[in-house]
Enzyme design. Structure first.
Site, mmCIF file in Angstrom:
data_model
loop_
_atom_site.group_PDB
_atom_site.id
_atom_site.type_symbol
_atom_site.label_atom_id
_atom_site.label_comp_id
_atom_site.label_asym_id
_atom_site.label_seq_id
_atom_site.Cartn_x
_atom_site.Cartn_y
_atom_site.Cartn_z
ATOM 1 N N HIS A 37 -4.654 -1.431 4.063
ATOM 2 C CA HIS A 37 -5.114 -2.829 4.827
ATOM 3 C C HIS A 37 -6.811 -3.094 4.514
ATOM 4 O O HIS A 37 -7.275 -4.184 4.396
ATOM 5 C CB HIS A 37 -5.151 -2.639 6.274
ATOM 6 C CG HIS A 37 -3.496 -2.393 6.761
ATOM 7 N ND1 HIS A 37 -3.209 -1.220 7.315
ATOM 8 C CD2 HIS A 37 -2.694 -3.222 7.002
ATOM 9 C CE1 HIS A 37 -1.860 -1.390 7.395
ATOM 10 N NE2 HIS A 37 -1.508 -2.567 7.253
ATOM 11 N N GLN A 61 10.597 -8.951 13.578
ATOM 12 C CA GLN A 61 10.843 -8.727 12.357
ATOM 13 C C GLN A 61 11.429 -7.136 12.276
ATOM 14 O O GLN A 61 11.582 -6.606 11.275
ATOM 15 C CB GLN A 61 9.744 -8.750 11.427
ATOM 16 C CG GLN A 61 8.429 -7.692 11.727
ATOM 17 C CD GLN A 61 7.252 -8.077 10.930
ATOM 18 O OE1 GLN A 61 6.377 -8.904 11.089
ATOM 19 N NE2 GLN A 61 6.895 -7.370 9.902
ATOM 20 N N LYS A 149 2.511 -4.116 -2.121
ATOM 21 C CA LYS A 149 3.524 -3.135 -1.797
ATOM 22 C C LYS A 149 4.679 -3.587 -1.124
ATOM 23 O O LYS A 149 6.057 -3.747 -1.520
ATOM 24 C CB LYS A 149 3.223 -2.180 -0.603
ATOM 25 C CG LYS A 149 4.294 -0.925 -0.577
ATOM 26 C CD LYS A 149 3.639 -0.156 0.404
ATOM 27 C CE LYS A 149 3.650 -0.497 1.847
ATOM 28 N NZ LYS A 149 5.082 -0.873 2.122
ATOM 29 N N GLN A 153 7.973 -9.662 0.527
ATOM 30 C CA GLN A 153 7.200 -10.522 1.415
ATOM 31 C C GLN A 153 6.107 -11.421 0.978
ATOM 32 O O GLN A 153 6.066 -12.855 1.196
ATOM 33 C CB GLN A 153 6.804 -9.500 2.634
ATOM 34 C CG GLN A 153 5.728 -10.211 3.495
ATOM 35 C CD GLN A 153 5.134 -9.136 4.613
ATOM 36 O OE1 GLN A 153 5.686 -8.860 5.541
ATOM 37 N NE2 GLN A 153 3.997 -8.678 4.367
ATOM 38 N N SER A 186 1.997 2.365 6.702
ATOM 39 C CA SER A 186 2.105 3.091 8.000
ATOM 40 C C SER A 186 3.255 4.168 8.394
ATOM 41 O O SER A 186 2.957 4.811 9.104
ATOM 42 C CB SER A 186 2.016 1.877 9.189
ATOM 43 O OG SER A 186 1.072 1.064 8.753
ATOM 44 N N ARG A 187 4.217 3.726 7.575
ATOM 45 C CA ARG A 187 5.526 4.492 8.013
ATOM 46 C C ARG A 187 5.210 5.739 7.217
ATOM 47 O O ARG A 187 6.093 6.711 7.687
ATOM 48 C CB ARG A 187 6.721 3.758 7.615
ATOM 49 C CG ARG A 187 6.957 2.446 8.537
ATOM 50 C CD ARG A 187 8.146 1.903 8.090
ATOM 51 N NE ARG A 187 8.647 1.098 9.135
ATOM 52 C CZ ARG A 187 8.614 -0.388 8.950
ATOM 53 N NH1 ARG A 187 8.159 -0.791 7.891
ATOM 54 N NH2 ARG A 187 9.009 -1.122 10.124
#
Ligand code: PAF
Length: 282
Positions: A37, A61, A149, A153, A186-187
């Site tokens: 980010h 989402q 990444k 999207q 983040s995952r």
């Protein structure tokens, strides 16, 4: 940095900046900010005069069995990082102001969003395109930034921006990786030590694919077979998909030529990771 939950205040502050001749950059996020980010934010900072970041974990989402509830939240640390990176305005809305009880309008891209992650996560991209449309309408940015990444999207957002004549320009910035090349997400925080170690196999498989393409292999099936071999060696890995597609529209290809997307979605334990590389020349 000004932080606000108010849609009216965002519109007012951005409007004033624009009146003063400033270019407005925008980075939408779901928080739990990492170096991926921050690289988008730094790029946006360089390319615009007034930088807006949003933090909103968008319930729309996430599927019913997905990780909405446990998605990492750390607003205090996020705010510190955003200040450090000289963000001008943080939009941190409440869910009930974004989705009022009578909310009934959705934005759906119908081609690219049906493939790959769209197959495994029905409704996900409609959730993304709906919130992104709302955020664009609220912030009215000149430039908006998304990471490679989440390549699918980013392509879908480019497509809705074109199809629906949004005023913002969509910029896609490169994937940021850990030292061992795992794509930042983040995952990644969900991974156990063992899963974290095994997850390196994704990038190994992508690199192997690139090597084969550079070595003149043109058959996606042969390459995907090799990639699968690399990933299935890891005991915790469960492949969702491995695909080689036309990078422009994610259509299937029989022969590799031109700009090509090589992507994978793999579960390590319960955590689903995605990654991709784009190969330009044979
Ligand atoms: O990529 C993300 O973090 C999200 O999908 C986005 C674009 C902020 C929309 O909620």
């Amino acid at each position: 940095m000004i932080t606000t939950k108010s849609i009216a205040k965002i519109k007012k502050l951005v409007g004033e900046s624009r009146k003063n001749g400033k270019t407005v950059g925008f980075v939408p996020t779901m928080g739990a900010l990492h170096k991926g980010h921050l690289s988008l934010i730094d790029k946006a900072k360089k390319e615009s005069d007034y930088l807006v970041v949003s933090i909103f974990i968008n319930p729309l989402q996430f599927g019913p069995s997905e990780d909405f509830k446990k998605y990492p939240r750390n607003i205090k640390k996020d705010k510190q990082l955003l200040k450090k990176h000289e963000v001008n305005l943080l939009f941190y809305p409440q869910a009930d102001k974004i989705y009022t009880p009578d909310f009934s309008t959705f934005v759906q891209e119908k081609k690219i969003s049906k493939k790959l992650c769209g197959k495994s996560r029905p409704g996900h991209f409609q959730g993304v395109t709906t919130i992104v449309t709302k955020l664009f309408n609220i912030v009215q940015p000149d430039l908006s930034y998304f990471g490679q990444k989440d390549y699918q999207q980013a392509l879908i957002i480019k497509k809705i921006a074109k199809d629906l004549n949004f005023a913002t320009k969509i910029k896609i910035a490169p994937t940021i990786r850990e030292k061992d090349k795992l794509a930042l997400s983040s995952r990644n925080a969900y991974l156990s030590r063992k899963e974290r170690k095994e997850s390196r196999a994704i990038y190994r498989a992508l690199t192997q694919a690139k090597k084969m393409i550079k070595g003149k292999e043109k058959n996606p099936k042969i390459i995907i077979k090799e990639m699968k071999k690399i990933i299935t060696k890891e005991p915790a890995a469960k492949i969702d998909y491995i695909e080689i597609r036309n990078a422009k529209n994610l259509e299937k290809i029989k022969t590799i030529e031109g700009k090509t997307f090589i992507g994978a979605a793999v579960y390590f334990g319960k955590t689903r990771l995605i990654d991709n590389i784009i190969v330009s020349k044979n």
